[in-house]
Design a protein around this motif. Structure first.
Motif, PDB file in Angstrom:
ATOM      1  N   ALA A  39       1.006  -9.863  -1.365  1.00 13.96           N
ATOM      2  CA  ALA A  39       0.951  -8.865  -2.449  1.00 13.96           C
ATOM      3  C   ALA A  39       1.108  -9.536  -3.819  1.00 13.96           C
ATOM      4  O   ALA A  39       1.978  -9.173  -4.612  1.00 13.96           O
ATOM      5  N   ASP A  62      -3.652 -10.732  -1.462  1.00 12.16           N
ATOM      6  CA  ASP A  62      -3.520  -9.305  -1.759  1.00 12.16           C
ATOM      7  C   ASP A  62      -4.632  -8.581  -0.998  1.00 12.16           C
ATOM      8  O   ASP A  62      -5.707  -9.152  -0.801  1.00 12.16           O
ATOM      9  N   PRO A  63      -4.384  -7.343  -0.560  1.00 14.09           N
ATOM     10  CA  PRO A  63      -5.464  -6.630   0.147  1.00 14.09           C
ATOM     11  C   PRO A  63      -6.522  -6.067  -0.799  1.00 14.09           C
ATOM     12  O   PRO A  63      -7.616  -5.713  -0.366  1.00 14.09           O
ATOM     13  N   HIS A  67      -7.568  -7.230  -7.177  1.00 16.94           N
ATOM     14  CA  HIS A  67      -6.420  -8.103  -7.420  1.00 16.94           C
ATOM     15  C   HIS A  67      -6.773  -9.549  -7.054  1.00 16.94           C
ATOM     16  O   HIS A  67      -6.400 -10.480  -7.763  1.00 16.94           O
ATOM     17  N   ASP A  90      -3.799  -7.655   4.282  1.00 14.89           N
ATOM     18  CA  ASP A  90      -3.033  -6.409   4.351  1.00 14.89           C
ATOM     19  C   ASP A  90      -2.020  -6.630   5.464  1.00 14.89           C
ATOM     20  O   ASP A  90      -2.410  -6.876   6.618  1.00 14.89           O
ATOM     21  N   VAL A  91      -0.743  -6.540   5.126  1.00 19.43           N
ATOM     22  CA  VAL A  91       0.279  -6.909   6.113  1.00 19.43           C
ATOM     23  C   VAL A  91       0.261  -6.016   7.352  1.00 19.43           C
ATOM     24  O   VAL A  91       0.840  -6.365   8.372  1.00 19.43           O
ATOM     25  N   ILE A 115       7.011  -9.923  -3.536  1.00 21.42           N
ATOM     26  CA  ILE A 115       7.666  -9.362  -4.719  1.00 21.42           C
ATOM     27  C   ILE A 115       7.140  -7.951  -4.987  1.00 21.42           C
ATOM     28  O   ILE A 115       5.926  -7.750  -5.124  1.00 21.42           O
ATOM     29  N   ASN A 116       8.058  -7.012  -5.054  1.00 23.51           N
ATOM     30  CA  ASN A 116       7.712  -5.636  -5.460  1.00 23.51           C
ATOM     31  C   ASN A 116       6.597  -5.008  -4.631  1.00 23.51           C
ATOM     32  O   ASN A 116       5.629  -4.462  -5.185  1.00 23.51           O
TER      33      ASN A 116
HETATM   34  C1  LIG Z   1       3.593  -3.322  -7.693  1.00 26.13           C
HETATM   35  S1  LIG Z   1       2.395  -4.415  -7.122  1.00 26.13           S
HETATM   36  C2  LIG Z   1       3.285  -5.946  -7.168  1.00 26.13           C
HETATM   37  C3  LIG Z   1       2.392  -7.099  -7.392  1.00 26.13           C
HETATM   38  C4  LIG Z   1       3.083  -8.432  -7.721  1.00 26.13           C
HETATM   39  N1  LIG Z   1       3.810  -8.940  -6.584  1.00 26.13           N
HETATM   40  C5  LIG Z   1       3.992  -8.250  -8.916  1.00 26.13           C
HETATM   41  O1  LIG Z   1       5.211  -8.344  -8.764  1.00 26.13           O
HETATM   42  O2  LIG Z   1       3.465  -8.035 -10.019  1.00 26.13           O
HETATM   43  C6  LIG Z   1       2.290  -4.042  -5.386  1.00 26.13           C
HETATM   44  C7  LIG Z   1       1.249  -4.890  -4.671  1.00 26.13           C
HETATM   45  O3  LIG Z   1       1.385  -4.639  -3.271  1.00 26.13           O
HETATM   46  C8  LIG Z   1       0.090  -4.733  -2.700  1.00 26.13           C
HETATM   47  N2  LIG Z   1       0.111  -4.059  -1.406  1.00 26.13           N
HETATM   48  C9  LIG Z   1       0.228  -2.724  -1.171  1.00 26.13           C
HETATM   49  N3  LIG Z   1       0.146  -2.478   0.142  1.00 26.13           N
HETATM   50  C10 LIG Z   1       0.007  -3.688   0.756  1.00 26.13           C
HETATM   51  C11 LIG Z   1      -0.135  -4.092   2.115  1.00 26.13           C
HETATM   52  N4  LIG Z   1      -0.177  -3.188   3.100  1.00 26.13           N
HETATM   53  N5  LIG Z   1      -0.258  -5.406   2.395  1.00 26.13           N
HETATM   54  C12 LIG Z   1      -0.209  -6.330   1.389  1.00 26.13           C
HETATM   55  N6  LIG Z   1      -0.089  -5.990   0.088  1.00 26.13           N
HETATM   56  C13 LIG Z   1       0.015  -4.697  -0.229  1.00 26.13           C
HETATM   57  C14 LIG Z   1      -0.798  -4.053  -3.746  1.00 26.13           C
HETATM   58  O4  LIG Z   1      -2.162  -4.371  -3.589  1.00 26.13           O
HETATM   59  C15 LIG Z   1      -0.197  -4.561  -5.037  1.00 26.13           C
HETATM   60  O5  LIG Z   1      -0.835  -5.741  -5.481  1.00 26.13           O
END
Ligand SMILES: C[S@@+](CC[C@H](N)C(=O)[O-])C[C@H]1O[C@@H](n2cnc3c(N)ncnc32)[C@H](O)[C@@H]1O
Length: 212
Positions: A39, A62-63, A67, A90-91, A115-116
């Motif tokens: 992510a 990232d999925p 992004h 995508d996890v 992160i987040n």
């Molecule tokens: C709030 S953003 C955080 C991005 C970055 N880590 C940051 O701190 O700025 C959340 C991220 O989670 C990713 N995300 C959401 N669902 C996900 C999943 N199932 N598997 C992997 N990534 C995912 C989104 O695409 C997005 O880029």
């Protein structure tokens, strides 16, 4: 006014949290091997962390294809020898692309950084993250999480409670997670809690280690 000519996206919070996160990563990441960032979002963290955490290889993912395009654009703008091209992961996928390719043949996967994400995705994403980390991390490898958490079912600050409410309004499956639930889910996948660090703005860094 012309728009920027590339795919770079901007998340202002990354400018505020990158230094305190780097400080913890420097302490907890193994000194060598590859780090898979799950992510990665815009990619601003990736281009900041990669050169500062060399010689570790940094693999952003990232999925969301937009992004991934942003990560690639940031990497072109701020290149680093140890920063790999972004992967679409995508996890919740039962098998991540890194498991199909011999990516870690020369540099074993010693850490996963996330992160987040777990509060801005369904709970199944947290479970998928734990399952994937358990499948692909080397023995003794580190899983690092950053974000807001509840503790013992309670918010740790009014701002986190308000944030939780706004997340749930956007998507009822999202929401600030309870640290104890995350730790329990991790332990089912052989990931033991190592340490919890209080971070600025009522966030936590949570560090797990994969048992042998
Ligand atoms: C709030 S953003 C955080 C991005 C970055 N880590 C940051 O701190 O700025 C959340 C991220 O989670 C990713 N995300 C959401 N669902 C996900 C999943 N199932 N598997 C992997 N990534 C995912 C989104 O695409 C997005 O880029």
């Amino acid at each position: 006014m012309n728009k920027p000519q590339d795919a770079r996206q901007y998340a202002p919070a990354t400018q505020r949290n990158r230094e305190p996160i780097l400080e913890i990563l420097t302490q907890v990441l193994p000194t060598d091997g590859s780090v898979l960032e799950i992510a990665s979002g815009t990619g601003e963290h990736a281009v900041y962390f990669a050169p500062r955490l060399s010689p570790r290889q940094w693999i952003p993912s990232d999925p969301n294809p937009l992004h991934c395009a942003s990560i690639a654009a940031w990497s072109k703008h701020l290149p680093s020898e140890n920063l790999q091209p972004p992967l679409e992961i995508d996890v919740r996928q039962p098998v991540w692309i890194v498991e199909k390719e011999a990516l870690f043949a020369t540099s074993p996967l010693t850490a996963i950084v996330n992160i987040n994400m777990i509060h801005i995705s369904p709970w199944t994403a947290c479970l998928g993250l734990m399952a994937g980390a358990s499948r692909i991390l080397s023995s003794g490898g580190i899983l690092y999480l950053y974000g807001p958490f509840k503790r013992d079912g309670k918010h740790t600050a009014p701002s986190n409670a308000a944030f939780d409410e706004s997340l749930r309004a956007q998507n009822p499956e999202w929401g600030v997670r309870n640290l104890e639930d995350v730790v329990t889910a991790a332990s089912r996948d052989n990931l033991s809690l190592v340490n919890v660090y209080q971070m600025p703005a009522n966030n936590l860094s949570v560090v797990f280690k994969k048992s042998c």
